[in-house]
Enzyme design. Structure first.
Site, short mmCIF file in Angstrom:
data_model
loop_
_atom_site.label_atom_id
_atom_site.label_comp_id
_atom_site.label_asym_id
_atom_site.label_seq_id
_atom_site.Cartn_x
_atom_site.Cartn_y
_atom_site.Cartn_z
N GLU A 239 0.85 -1.18 0.00
CA GLU A 239 0.00 0.00 0.00
C GLU A 239 0.89 1.24 0.00
O GLU A 239 2.02 1.22 0.53
CB GLU A 239 -0.91 0.02 1.23
N ASP A 264 -18.26 -11.01 -8.88
CA ASP A 264 -18.26 -10.09 -7.74
C ASP A 264 -17.61 -8.76 -8.12
O ASP A 264 -18.05 -7.68 -7.69
CB ASP A 264 -17.52 -10.72 -6.56
#
Length: 321
Positions: A239, A264
């Protein structure tokens, strides 16, 4: 006085015209192409007539919804007659000439591919000049990946074919049917979805796995938020915080199959207002940019990385097969 023979035209609102046009194209591609070009010109002429009507004041005593309805039908029939009887604007002829060259090129490609098919090597055809046309799949069938390949950024004419790693080609073949299904519900071209899954999973080599090595089938790096009630796995990911890369452990959604992963992913794009700009994207660079702007990933170079895959030779060659 010259003897003028008129070409019979059917009513513009005849519901069988589309089916007959398809049948004619199958029996005689050249005649079918001519008829299709005439239909395009008729549509254009109808738009011109409508624009002219709209520019004319229509507040007289004889004007009503019913009169405007029948006037529209008259304009539609006039446009049909003008195009079919050769009194149009020449637009149909230009379309016929342009697409006729593509039709010839497509036939030549099919002839070149015939020996390979006769030998039992059922490889996809090389992308012809007609591949830039939007592919319309036959109901009940999935379109081939090669049919979409040429919608990516064009290669230089003199560029040599790129050698595609076997794992990349195998990955594309594995996920392509699921990308097509997700494309139908999002309006996003399937090759863009394949490219996104390739970026997030490293072309299938870096899929999210649990501590026990179990595959989560999570091809899009979707995290398990507070509202997720399905199975999860924990994995280390990168991240970016204030532009600095950090290794952190996150919970990710886990699926039973790649099909479920694509389903999904498509549902996430459709249901989350943040991705409203992504739905229906038809340009690869814009698709990547909208994803980053919506906050899909924290990597500041995310859009550039995805755009390079979409427009790059590896995906193109893997799609062709």
């Amino acid at each position: 006085m010259a003897n003028i023979q008129s070409t019979p035209t059917r009513a513009a609102f005849d519901v069988k015209s589309t089916q007959d046009l398809r049948s004619q194209f199958q029996k005689n591609p050249e005649q079918g192409l001519k008829a299709a070009a005439q239909q395009f010109e008729a549509m254009f002429l109808q738009m011109v007539l409508k624009s002219m009507r709209d520019a004319t004041p229509q507040d007289g005593l004889m004007n009503s919804d019913q009169s405007r309805f029948y006037t529209g039908m008259l304009d539609q029939q006039m446009a049909q007659d003008m195009s079919t009887r050769g009194s149009g604007i020449g637009f149909a002829r230009l379309i016929e000439q342009q697409l006729g060259r593509n039709l010839v090129a497509g036939d030549a490609a099919a002839q070149l591919d015939a020996p390979a098919k006769a030998a039992g090597n059922d490889l996809p055809l090389a992308v012809s000049d007609t591949a830039h046309l939007r592919h319309v799949p036959v109901p009940g069938q999935l379109p081939t990946s090669a049919a979409y390949a040429d919608r990516l950024a064009p290669r230089p004419a003199a560029a040599a074919p790129t050698e595609v790693p076997a794992n990349s080609r195998e990955f594309v073949n594995r996920v392509w049917p699921h990308a097509v299904e997700a494309s139908r519900s999002t309006g996003i071209p399937p090759q863009f979805l394949v490219a996104h899954s390739a970026l997030e999973s490293g072309w299938g080599r870096s899929e999210v796995r649990g501590s026990d090595g179990a595959n989560s089938h999570n091809l899009f790096g979707i995290k398990a938020g507070r509202n997720w009630t399905g199975p999860t796995v924990e994995a280390t990911t990168t991240e970016y915080v204030d532009g600095q890369a950090r290794q952190v452990v996150e919970r990710f959604r886990a699926y039973a199959s790649y099909e479920e992963s694509f389903r999904d992913y498509a549902a996430l794009l459709r249901s989350n207002p943040r991705y409203s700009g992504v739905i229906g994207s038809q340009d690869g660079t814009e698709f990547a940019r909208h994803l980053q702007q919506a906050g899909y990933a924290t990597d500041p170079a995310y859009a550039d990385k995805l755009s390079r895959i979409i427009n790059g030779p590896t995906l193109r060659q893997a799609l062709i097969g």
